[in-house]
Scaffold this motif. Structure first.
Motif, PDB file in Angstrom:
ATOM      1  N   THR A  28     -15.908   3.047  46.203  1.00  0.00           N
ATOM      2  CA  THR A  28     -16.970   3.423  47.147  1.00  0.00           C
ATOM      3  C   THR A  28     -16.859   4.842  47.690  1.00  0.00           C
ATOM      4  OG1 THR A  28     -15.727   2.506  49.019  1.00  0.00           O
ATOM      5  CG2 THR A  28     -17.275   1.022  47.886  1.00  0.00           C
ATOM      6  N   ALA A  29     -15.738   5.511  47.464  1.00  0.00           N
ATOM      7  CA  ALA A  29     -15.515   6.840  48.041  1.00  0.00           C
ATOM      8  C   ALA A  29     -16.548   7.857  47.579  1.00  0.00           C
ATOM      9  CB  ALA A  29     -14.107   7.332  47.717  1.00  0.00           C
ATOM     10  N   ALA A  62     -12.318  11.788  49.942  1.00  0.00           N
ATOM     11  CA  ALA A  62     -13.741  12.008  50.227  1.00  0.00           C
ATOM     12  C   ALA A  62     -13.926  12.613  51.613  1.00  0.00           C
ATOM     13  CB  ALA A  62     -14.514  10.701  50.098  1.00  0.00           C
ATOM     14  N   LEU A  63     -13.218  12.090  52.597  1.00  0.00           N
ATOM     15  CA  LEU A  63     -13.324  12.617  53.959  1.00  0.00           C
ATOM     16  C   LEU A  63     -12.815  14.053  54.040  1.00  0.00           C
ATOM     17  CD1 LEU A  63     -12.188   9.515  56.051  1.00  0.00           C
ATOM     18  CD2 LEU A  63     -14.519  10.377  55.738  1.00  0.00           C
ATOM     19  N   VAL A  64     -11.686  14.325  53.393  1.00  0.00           N
ATOM     20  CA  VAL A  64     -11.123  15.673  53.412  1.00  0.00           C
ATOM     21  C   VAL A  64     -12.050  16.652  52.693  1.00  0.00           C
ATOM     22  CG1 VAL A  64      -9.221  17.112  52.558  1.00  0.00           C
ATOM     23  CG2 VAL A  64      -8.734  14.949  53.721  1.00  0.00           C
ATOM     24  N   THR A  65     -12.626  16.240  51.571  1.00  0.00           N
ATOM     25  CA  THR A  65     -13.552  17.098  50.839  1.00  0.00           C
ATOM     26  C   THR A  65     -14.762  17.441  51.695  1.00  0.00           C
ATOM     27  OG1 THR A  65     -12.833  16.223  48.703  1.00  0.00           O
ATOM     28  CG2 THR A  65     -14.998  17.280  48.773  1.00  0.00           C
ATOM     29  N   ARG A  96      -4.558  13.629  61.101  1.00  0.00           N
ATOM     30  CA  ARG A  96      -5.064  13.688  62.476  1.00  0.00           C
ATOM     31  C   ARG A  96      -5.081  15.135  62.985  1.00  0.00           C
ATOM     32  NH1 ARG A  96      -6.366  10.498  66.080  1.00  0.00           N
ATOM     33  NH2 ARG A  96      -5.407   8.659  65.209  1.00  0.00           N
ATOM     34  N   GLU A  97      -4.113  15.924  62.572  1.00  0.00           N
ATOM     35  CA  GLU A  97      -4.009  17.307  63.032  1.00  0.00           C
ATOM     36  C   GLU A  97      -5.070  18.206  62.406  1.00  0.00           C
ATOM     37  OE1 GLU A  97      -0.010  18.526  62.259  1.00  0.00           O
ATOM     38  OE2 GLU A  97       0.798  16.708  63.159  1.00  0.00           O
ATOM     39  N   HIS A  98      -5.708  17.755  61.329  1.00  0.00           N
ATOM     40  CA  HIS A  98      -6.650  18.594  60.603  1.00  0.00           C
ATOM     41  C   HIS A  98      -8.107  18.145  60.740  1.00  0.00           C
ATOM     42  CE1 HIS A  98      -3.256  20.582  58.765  1.00  0.00           C
ATOM     43  NE2 HIS A  98      -2.744  19.394  58.545  1.00  0.00           N
ATOM     44  N   LEU A  99      -8.331  16.852  60.906  1.00  0.00           N
ATOM     45  CA  LEU A  99      -9.680  16.322  61.009  1.00  0.00           C
ATOM     46  C   LEU A  99     -10.149  16.340  62.465  1.00  0.00           C
ATOM     47  CD1 LEU A  99      -9.295  13.228  58.643  1.00  0.00           C
ATOM     48  CD2 LEU A  99     -10.264  15.473  58.091  1.00  0.00           C
TER      49      LEU A  99
END
Length: 102
Positions: A28-29, A62-65, A96-99
């Motif tokens: 699903t990503a 997917a979230l990081v992209t 957590r430190e990046h998003l």
């Protein structure tokens, strides 16, 4: 044999806000990333994860992209409604430190 139905539903809840429900995994990503990209890069995007039960490494990718693509346009992907399990995953992976987590 027919394909397995998606275990993720994504709905628009406002102009630049989406809500995800279900499982974000290898199956699903890409759907999640496609929907996030569909919102566009011309402003911040909020993703409500309160209905997400599980995220695997494909989902994290997917979230990081999406996060990186928005950051390159001087905007943010804001994640809200994270469960304890998803919060723990962000802590364990150091994301957590990046998003941007609301």
């Amino acid at each position: 044999m027919s394909p397995e139905p998606s275990r993720l539903s994504i709905e628009a809840i406002a102009d630049r806000s989406l809500a995800a429900n279900g499982v974000v995994d290898a199956h699903t990503a890409s759907e999640l990333l496609e929907r996030l990209r569909g919102v566009g890069l011309d402003g911040d995007v909020t993703l409500d994860l309160s209905g997400v039960d599980f995220i695997d490494s494909s989902g994290l990718r997917a979230l990081v992209t999406a996060h990186q693509e928005l950051e390159s346009s001087d905007h943010k992907l804001v994640l809200s409604g994270t469960s304890d399990a998803v919060d723990r995953l962000f802590d364990i992976t150091g994301l957590r430190e990046h998003l941007h987590i609301a």
